[in-house]
Structure formats: structure tokens, C-alpha cells
Write an enzyme that holds these catalytic residues in place. Structure first.
Site, PDB file in Angstrom:
ATOM      1  N   CYS A  80      52.367  72.187  19.870  1.00 37.51           N
ATOM      2  CA  CYS A  80      52.508  71.122  20.866  1.00 37.51           C
ATOM      3  C   CYS A  80      53.526  71.511  21.930  1.00 37.51           C
ATOM      4  CB  CYS A  80      53.021  69.849  20.203  1.00 37.51           C
ATOM      5  SG  CYS A  80      51.861  69.153  19.027  1.00 37.51           S
ATOM      6  N   CYS A 101      54.803  65.539  23.549  1.00 34.32           N
ATOM      7  CA  CYS A 101      53.587  65.182  22.798  1.00 34.32           C
ATOM      8  C   CYS A 101      53.778  63.822  22.133  1.00 34.32           C
ATOM      9  CB  CYS A 101      53.281  66.235  21.733  1.00 34.32           C
ATOM     10  SG  CYS A 101      51.820  65.784  20.758  1.00 34.32           S
ATOM     11  N   CYS A 143      47.296  71.636  20.277  1.00 36.38           N
ATOM     12  CA  CYS A 143      47.145  70.221  19.913  1.00 36.38           C
ATOM     13  C   CYS A 143      46.171  69.543  20.866  1.00 36.38           C
ATOM     14  CB  CYS A 143      48.520  69.558  19.994  1.00 36.38           C
ATOM     15  SG  CYS A 143      48.505  67.781  19.947  1.00 36.38           S
ATOM     16  N   CYS A 159      48.364  66.698  23.238  1.00 38.57           N
ATOM     17  CA  CYS A 159      49.246  67.038  24.369  1.00 38.57           C
ATOM     18  C   CYS A 159      48.731  68.244  25.168  1.00 38.57           C
ATOM     19  CB  CYS A 159      50.663  67.297  23.897  1.00 38.57           C
ATOM     20  SG  CYS A 159      50.829  68.720  22.816  1.00 38.57           S
TER      21      CYS A 159
HETATM   22 ZN   LIG Z   1      50.723  67.717  20.602  1.00 41.17          ZN
END
Ligand SMILES: [Zn+2]
Length: 346
Positions: free
Chosen positions: A33, A37, A64, A67
């Protein structure tokens, strides 16, 4: 260098100021991330930090889906930041291609990055800043000559021409008041704002389709030029957006000047009334403005909102829970809803 504890804290507090500077990977899920996030921060012993997204990928982690650490650079390019600082620190200077090359900057890169960021080339940006400085000098009671010097114009006739062309009157007359375009970084991509001294006219993600068309519309509707620069309002907008992205602000308090028909403005007022963390369907929004049958017109007004995030059109979804549309891109809408605590199944 940030300590591991500090990096962890940045994730816990969803601090977007560090977005793009380092990444956090989660050993238990195999996902990495960026700072900001909205996902719950895992236990510290399951976290590993990387200097770049590439390094996290190489170590076998996947980006991820909340994000988007790969696709949505939230930071303004270093090149743009450096150039803006150069322009601000050397008012009135003319920047030639040679000056840029001497600083290791490729002029065509500068042109392209400014075009996508501000809807204007680097040279138009510099010219706009100089005119804005001249204008400010006059507004503060300076003489025409003082204004000419503040704007870095060598000849008085050149200054008068450029000034009249932009403001519609010579420097000793008031002429058209400019609107100011400024940038805002966000964890889901760069934004611009357009403000007067008293109100916010536009806030948009720069990747939005037909951004230039929106700027041209403002220039035409209000008969005001758009110059690069900040006002008290644009600083307030930037502060409040930053607080929103950090999770510290759930309700904006800003003077707004949305541009649209009376019907559109009624829809936008109804949007503002949807609280943070809640959603409505297009049908419910139509009911809210007292015209249950108008849901198609409501959906189209929703899409024409020019004040992204601040007029929260992202809180309107399809009946049955589908994500619906979003001018800035559905990944942004998904991020915003997740950030506001909506379930992430969209
Ligand atoms: Zn994330």
C-alpha cells in the site's frame, strides 16, 4: 530517514503527505500500500517497508486494490514542483528553453507536464504568473510602471498589450477580475482548483475528461481570465481537502460558486445534504429534489458536477448497490467511498 515506527504511524493516521515516498507491504496478505490507504492497518510485526513500488513488486507483493499504489500517483511531479519554485523565487524572469536545459530539464517534458497539470504550457504558466503579479501590484495601489516591473515586462507597450488582452482594459483601468487556478495533491491523483478572492468555482481531478472544456466554459460564462495563483479561498480549499483525505474532516465549509442551470444547482444542493459515510441512489436523489420521475436528469446533473469531492457526487450509486459512474474514474469513486467507511465490495 524515517524510522520504522514513524512509517507505521503514518499509515495508522492515513497521512497522505508521504504518499509516493515509501510503501508498506503486509506479509500475511502479500499486498502493498501507499501512505493514505483507507484499509485497516495490520499489526506492526506483519509490515515491511519499501522505498519504491517497484521494490515491493520485486519482493513478490501485489498492489493493493484500495489505494492503487501503482496507478494513481498522488504527488505532483518533482519537475513541476521545482519549476514552480523557480518561477516563484525569481519573479518577472523570462524562462527560455536554454535556461531549462541548463537545469537539466527537457523543455518538451516541461510543456507536456504543465499542459496535463494546469491545462496550459509552461510558458503560458510563467506569463500568467507575471500578469497576476502585475495585477496584484495595481490592486495594491501601485503605478502602471511599478506593475510593469513587478510583472517583469521590459517595454511599456508590450506590458499594455499583454495586460489589455488578458483583462480587457489597460493597466490604469480595473478590467476583468481574474480567477486563479491552483493545484492540490491527493492520494488518488492530482487535482486543480479554480477560485476567486471570494469563492470556489471548480475542483477537479486533472485526469477528468474534457477538463479544458470546463475551464473554457468558466472563462466564457464569467468573462474572466484564468491565471495560475492562489487566493485565500484556494488555500482554504487545499487545507480542507487535505483534512478530508487525512480523515480529519467530514463536512466542508467553503463559499461555493457552482456553474450550472437552476435544476442542476438544485441537484447539487441535494448532494451536499448527503452526509459523509452515506450513499443515495439516483432515484432517491430525484425524490429529494421533489421530482421522483426526473432521475435521468438527476443522473446527468450529477455527472456535470464541477466541484469534485466538495459536492459529493461520489455518494450517489445505483439502486441495488452498483457503483454507477464517476467522471474522475471509478477507481477514485471506490476509494472515496471506502475512505468514508462504506463497505469495499463495490
Ligand atoms: Zn492499500
Amino acid at each position: 530517514m524515517l524510522s520504522t515506527e514513524k512509517k507505521y504511524e503514518i499509515f495508522q493516521t492515513r497521512n497522505i503527505e508521504y504518499s509516493g515516498q515509501f510503501y508498506m507491504a503486509v506479509k500475511t496478505t502479500g499486498i502493498f500500500c501507499r501512505p493514505g490507504c483507507p484499509a485497516r492497518t495490520p499489526h506492526p510485526e506483519n509490515c515491511e517497508f519499501f522505498e519504491s513500488a517497484k521494490a515491493a513488486l520485486t519482493a513478490g507483493y501485489r498492489p493493493c486494490k484500495r489505494c492503487h499504489p501503482m496507478n494513481l500517483p498522488g504527488e505532483a511531479g518533482t519537475l513541476i514542483k521545482n519549476l514552480i519554485n523557480l518561477v516563484e523565487n525569481d519573479p518577472g524572469r523570462k524562462w527560455s528553453e536554454k535556461d531549462l536545459l541548463a537545469r537539466g530539464i527537457e523543455p518538451s517534458t516541461a510543456r507536456r507536464q504543465f499542459q496535463s497539470r494546469f491545462g496550459m504550457s509552461f510558458s503560458a504558466y510563467v506569463k500568467g504568473r507575471n500578469l497576476a503579479r502585475a495585477r496584484a501590484e495595481i490592486a495594491q495601489g501601485g503605478s502602471v510602471i511599478e506593475a510593469q516591473l513587478a510583472g517583469g515586462f521590459e517595454s511599456s507597450s508590450g506590458f499594455r498589450d499583454a495586460y489589455s488582452k488578458t483583462f480587457g482594459a489597460p493597466p490604469n483601468k480595473a478590467g476583468r477580475d481574474p480567477l486563479f487556478v491552483d493545484w492540490v495533491d491527493s492520494p488518488i491523483g492530482p487535482m486543480i482548483t479554480i477560485c476567486s478572492e471570494t469563492a470556489l468555482y471548480l475542483s477537479e481531478f486533472t485526469n477528468r475528461k474534457n477538463l479544458k472544456g470546463q475551464l473554457d466554459k468558466l472563462i466564457k460564462v464569467y468573462d474572466r481570465p484564468i491565471l495560475p495563483g492562489q487566493t485565500q479561498i484556494s488555500q482554504k480549499v487545499a487545507d480542507q481537502l487535505q483534512a478530508y483525505f487525512n480523515g480529519a474532516l467530514t463536512k466542508f465549509d467553503l463559499p461555493l460558486k457552482p456553474t450550472g442551470t437552476e435544476f442542476q444547482r438544485r441537484v447539487w444542493d441535494a448532494l451536499i445534504a448527503i452526509p459523509y459515510g452515506e450513499t443515495r441512489s439516483y432515484g432517491e436523489l430525484a425524490v429529494a429534489i421533489g421530482n421522483a420521475k426526473a432521475f435521468r436528469a438527476v443522473a446527468s446533473s450529477n455527472a456535470k458536477n464541477g466541484l469534485a469531492i466538495i459536492i459529493p457526487c461520489h455518494r450517489v450509486i445505483n439502486t441495488g448497490g452498483g457503483l454507477g459512474g464517476y467522471a474522475g474514474g471509478l477507481d477514485k469513486k471506490r476509494w472515496l467511498l471506502t475512505h468514508e467507511g462504506q463497505p469495499s465490495h463495490y
